[in-house]
Motif scaffolding. Sequence first.
Motif, mmCIF file in Angstrom:
data_model
loop_
_atom_site.group_PDB
_atom_site.id
_atom_site.type_symbol
_atom_site.label_atom_id
_atom_site.label_comp_id
_atom_site.label_asym_id
_atom_site.label_seq_id
_atom_site.Cartn_x
_atom_site.Cartn_y
_atom_site.Cartn_z
ATOM 1 N N ARG A 159 22.137 23.656 63.198
ATOM 2 C CA ARG A 159 21.948 23.659 64.497
ATOM 3 C C ARG A 159 20.795 24.933 64.793
ATOM 4 O O ARG A 159 19.485 24.672 65.509
ATOM 5 C CB ARG A 159 23.210 23.265 65.946
ATOM 6 C CG ARG A 159 22.541 22.649 66.661
ATOM 7 C CD ARG A 159 23.043 22.673 67.389
ATOM 8 N NE ARG A 159 24.011 21.589 67.788
ATOM 9 C CZ ARG A 159 25.705 21.331 67.165
ATOM 10 N NH1 ARG A 159 26.323 23.023 67.154
ATOM 11 N NH2 ARG A 159 26.613 20.838 67.222
ATOM 12 N N GLU A 160 21.261 26.260 64.939
ATOM 13 C CA GLU A 160 20.940 26.958 65.174
ATOM 14 C C GLU A 160 19.251 26.900 64.379
ATOM 15 O O GLU A 160 18.180 27.469 64.705
ATOM 16 C CB GLU A 160 21.254 28.389 64.987
ATOM 17 C CG GLU A 160 21.767 28.011 66.090
ATOM 18 C CD GLU A 160 21.833 28.168 67.618
ATOM 19 O OE1 GLU A 160 20.441 29.017 68.756
ATOM 20 O OE2 GLU A 160 22.381 27.460 68.715
ATOM 21 N N GLU A 163 26.547 24.406 63.599
ATOM 22 C CA GLU A 163 26.733 25.055 64.778
ATOM 23 C C GLU A 163 25.476 26.139 63.480
ATOM 24 O O GLU A 163 24.166 26.070 64.664
ATOM 25 C CB GLU A 163 27.477 26.306 65.127
ATOM 26 C CG GLU A 163 26.561 27.288 66.530
ATOM 27 C CD GLU A 163 26.273 26.350 67.831
ATOM 28 O OE1 GLU A 163 25.123 26.277 67.665
ATOM 29 O OE2 GLU A 163 26.857 25.555 67.782
#
Length: 533
Positions: free
Chosen positions: A406-407, A403
């Motif tokens: 991805r950010e 995550e």
Amino acid sequence: MLKVFLAEDEIVMREGIKNNIDWQGEGFEFVGDAGDGELAYPIIQKTRPDILITDIKMPFMDGLELSRLVKHELPETKIILLSGYDEFQYAKEAIDIGITDYLVKPVTGAQLIGTLKKIGQKIEEERGKQKQQAPEEARSAGRQRLFRHMVSGKHTYASVFQEAKELGLELIAEQYNIMLLQLFSEEKEDVLPEKIKAFEQELEKYMEQSGNLIVAKQSRAEYDFVLKGTGQQSLAETTEQVKSLLAEYFRRETAVEYVAALGTPVERFSELQQCYRQTNLCFSRRYSVERNQILEEETPGETAAEVLEDVKLGELNISSLSQRQAEAFLYTGTREEVSGFVEDYFAQLGDSNVKSIFLRQYVVMDLYVTAVSVLEKSGYKSRDLVERCGDAKEMVAYLTTVEQTREYIKKLFSAVLDLRSEAVDGKYDGIMQKAKTYINDHFEKDGISLNMVAAEVNLSPSHFSTVFGQEMGETFVEYLTRIRMEKAKELLRTTGKKVTEIAFEVGYRDAHYFSNLFKKTQGCTPGEYRSRG
């Protein structure tokens, strides 16, 4: 009445043409005159004449240079060139600029009126053709507006249906759906418009035959479809027919490819807004999928996950995946689409594969290099990206979880798109600064011209003229005149030099011309200005 402007440095001839012709009686409106191209050009921009009459030889800016500027700024304006016998060869060359006609001096009133009426007839014929084309352009604009109103959620049911009725379209249906389509081509830019026009003709033909499809063109190669289902033809049938139309057409036309996104059917008109949002989210994946397919909500990443489920890390072809897709997105995507693109990108890598920190390291570095490459072509350096996204140490901190990675990529891509937009907005800042510096350093030379400054900043004269006006808020001649007048006022205030000397120092070899221009721009003569202290 057709508007006529005259640029002629010979006062006797200019006054003769201006005063000895019954302009209104002959069906024309005389909108102004000037003694050279520098003075004429800003007036022409304001009066926007249908016909320009200009001498070929004039001081400060000659007729050929003036004609080039006018044809670029006002391509519909017709130009009559006045020339002497010894300038005949120049007049012939001027035809390449787009000169409509030329007359050899001396010119009689009858000759000029005859030429003006001949050109006037040509203008009327061209305008007649344009009027025939206008309904098609109006229809396209009307459909764009209608689609926006249908999906915005801000317009009433009754108002949108009335709008459609005025366009000759029927919106009443039992079911609706939305499809978004974009065309892609590796062909040269001058070839693509012909391909697009042929495709649009196919769409129009189907719209007329079916009645269950509305097409709104949003850009040169992007389209919004509203599909309808009625008692005569169900939505499923309309959808299959449109799918077949696209598949068959692009099977034949191999030079152009497409990606479309299809939403989920709705039964109420009021639900189109939500249908559009969902379809647009799916459509954001168009940069990262194979071409010539229609994306649907139920297949955003399932196929890719199945394909990657058993793929080993060493067998992934990451370089081709990231560079092709990421570059295409960073060049043409929008900030609003970043999240959808990154989500789909990770879906293609596969849930099990992205759990590998080694793969994430490779992906992040590869995308970072791609981002820098795109930025460098926009005039930025890698340090500009570091300032917004941090250095390698900060990058490593984002690799801890999937995550976080991805950010980070979303942050990286958003920064690139922001910088890209800033590059477009400030594209000409350096050029304008260089141009202003050159003008300020050379304004006292009577030979300084738009052509000379354009060459200094490596732009064509017509392009430079357009850019200068847009960036500076005034024309090149207006800027040059203002700089010269400011210097002239300084010399009038601080020295005892004669007006003739001051005129020479600020770039004017004709003191009479300088005095007239000073009075026109400053509201008083040089002598009056000096006497005011």
